[in-house]
Motif scaffolding. Sequence first.
Motif, PDB file in Angstrom:
ATOM      1  N   ASP A  19       1.976  28.451   2.908  1.00  0.00           N
ATOM      2  CA  ASP A  19       2.594  28.975   1.730  1.00  0.00           C
ATOM      3  C   ASP A  19       2.910  30.508   1.730  1.00  0.00           C
ATOM      4  OD1 ASP A  19      -0.348  28.905   1.142  1.00  0.00           O
ATOM      5  OD2 ASP A  19       0.243  29.393  -0.868  1.00  0.00           O
ATOM      6  N   ASN A  20       2.021  31.021   2.641  1.00  0.00           N
ATOM      7  CA  ASN A  20       1.864  32.452   2.706  1.00  0.00           C
ATOM      8  C   ASN A  20       3.019  33.056   3.806  1.00  0.00           C
ATOM      9  OD1 ASN A  20       0.674  35.074   4.226  1.00  0.00           O
ATOM     10  ND2 ASN A  20       0.142  35.313   1.928  1.00  0.00           N
ATOM     11  N   LEU A  21       3.991  33.723   3.211  1.00  0.00           N
ATOM     12  CA  LEU A  21       5.002  34.155   4.350  1.00  0.00           C
ATOM     13  C   LEU A  21       4.476  34.787   5.424  1.00  0.00           C
ATOM     14  CD1 LEU A  21       8.040  34.487   4.920  1.00  0.00           C
ATOM     15  CD2 LEU A  21       8.124  36.629   3.444  1.00  0.00           C
ATOM     16  N   HIS A  22       3.442  35.815   5.228  1.00  0.00           N
ATOM     17  CA  HIS A  22       2.991  36.794   6.171  1.00  0.00           C
ATOM     18  C   HIS A  22       2.235  35.837   7.273  1.00  0.00           C
ATOM     19  CE1 HIS A  22       1.046  39.900   8.511  1.00  0.00           C
ATOM     20  NE2 HIS A  22       0.023  39.346   7.932  1.00  0.00           N
ATOM     21  N   VAL A  42       6.527  24.815   2.948  1.00  0.00           N
ATOM     22  CA  VAL A  42       5.816  25.954   2.352  1.00  0.00           C
ATOM     23  C   VAL A  42       4.719  25.420   0.900  1.00  0.00           C
ATOM     24  CG1 VAL A  42       7.730  27.559   2.597  1.00  0.00           C
ATOM     25  CG2 VAL A  42       7.626  26.349   0.477  1.00  0.00           C
ATOM     26  N   ASN A  43       4.903  23.992   0.949  1.00  0.00           N
ATOM     27  CA  ASN A  43       4.040  23.252  -0.017  1.00  0.00           C
ATOM     28  C   ASN A  43       3.731  21.932   0.308  1.00  0.00           C
ATOM     29  OD1 ASN A  43       6.043  21.670  -1.200  1.00  0.00           O
ATOM     30  ND2 ASN A  43       6.877  23.361  -1.944  1.00  0.00           N
ATOM     31  N   SER A  64      -4.983  25.384   1.392  1.00  0.00           N
ATOM     32  CA  SER A  64      -4.785  25.850   0.025  1.00  0.00           C
ATOM     33  C   SER A  64      -3.216  25.981  -0.269  1.00  0.00           C
ATOM     34  CB  SER A  64      -5.360  27.124  -0.328  1.00  0.00           C
ATOM     35  OG  SER A  64      -5.032  27.880  -1.371  1.00  0.00           O
ATOM     36  N   LEU A  65      -2.416  25.120  -0.921  1.00  0.00           N
ATOM     37  CA  LEU A  65      -1.073  25.102  -1.315  1.00  0.00           C
ATOM     38  C   LEU A  65      -0.730  24.974  -2.635  1.00  0.00           C
ATOM     39  CD1 LEU A  65      -0.232  22.677   1.746  1.00  0.00           C
ATOM     40  CD2 LEU A  65       0.379  25.348   1.755  1.00  0.00           C
ATOM     41  N   LEU A  91      -5.989  24.507   8.300  1.00  0.00           N
ATOM     42  CA  LEU A  91      -6.370  25.971   8.423  1.00  0.00           C
ATOM     43  C   LEU A  91      -6.797  26.225   7.065  1.00  0.00           C
ATOM     44  CD1 LEU A  91      -2.435  26.938   9.564  1.00  0.00           C
ATOM     45  CD2 LEU A  91      -4.339  26.448  10.773  1.00  0.00           C
ATOM     46  N   THR A  92      -7.724  27.182   6.976  1.00  0.00           N
ATOM     47  CA  THR A  92      -8.360  27.561   5.770  1.00  0.00           C
ATOM     48  C   THR A  92      -8.644  28.928   5.694  1.00  0.00           C
ATOM     49  OG1 THR A  92      -9.733  27.194   3.935  1.00  0.00           O
ATOM     50  CG2 THR A  92     -10.809  26.642   6.163  1.00  0.00           C
ATOM     51  N   ALA A  93      -8.372  29.794   4.526  1.00  0.00           N
ATOM     52  CA  ALA A  93      -8.830  30.926   4.547  1.00  0.00           C
ATOM     53  C   ALA A  93     -10.086  31.134   3.753  1.00  0.00           C
ATOM     54  CB  ALA A  93      -7.828  31.741   3.676  1.00  0.00           C
TER      55      ALA A  93
END
Length: 135
Positions: A19-22, A42-43, A64-65, A91-93
């Motif tokens: 979801d994060n553009l960057h 994106v989701n 995380s979406l 993928l996780t932040a």
Amino acid sequence: MPAGPDDRDERRLVLLVEDNLHNRRIFSGVLQHFGFAVVEAVNGAEAVELARQRRPDLILMDLSLPGLDGWAATRQIKDTPELASTPIIALTAHAMPDDEERAREAGCDGYLAKPISPKKVAAEVSRLLQQKDER
Ligand code: MN
């Protein structure tokens, strides 16, 4: 001109869910650099829809979406018979202690915690595609 055999895109298709553009730009660039075709969601809901439509060779799934999160989207994809064998890399932040376990329980085949180096992404994608080819 009609599309002939020479016009076929022989690249493997990766569905990138982020979801994060960057981050999406970075991952998309890395994947294309390593020779993959990329389709982006994106989701979670879009991820499930695109997975069913496009039948990617592999999915990179941010956990995380907004709305349907990555765990739920993974479950829905893995519950779709024709997609059940599609490798999914989480993928996780946040890297909460139980993130990886929950991702694997949801059906993820691989797991990468951000920040993720381009080499790590490419290596994990290649590893899982090779594993899939050998099945
Ligand atoms: Mn996210």
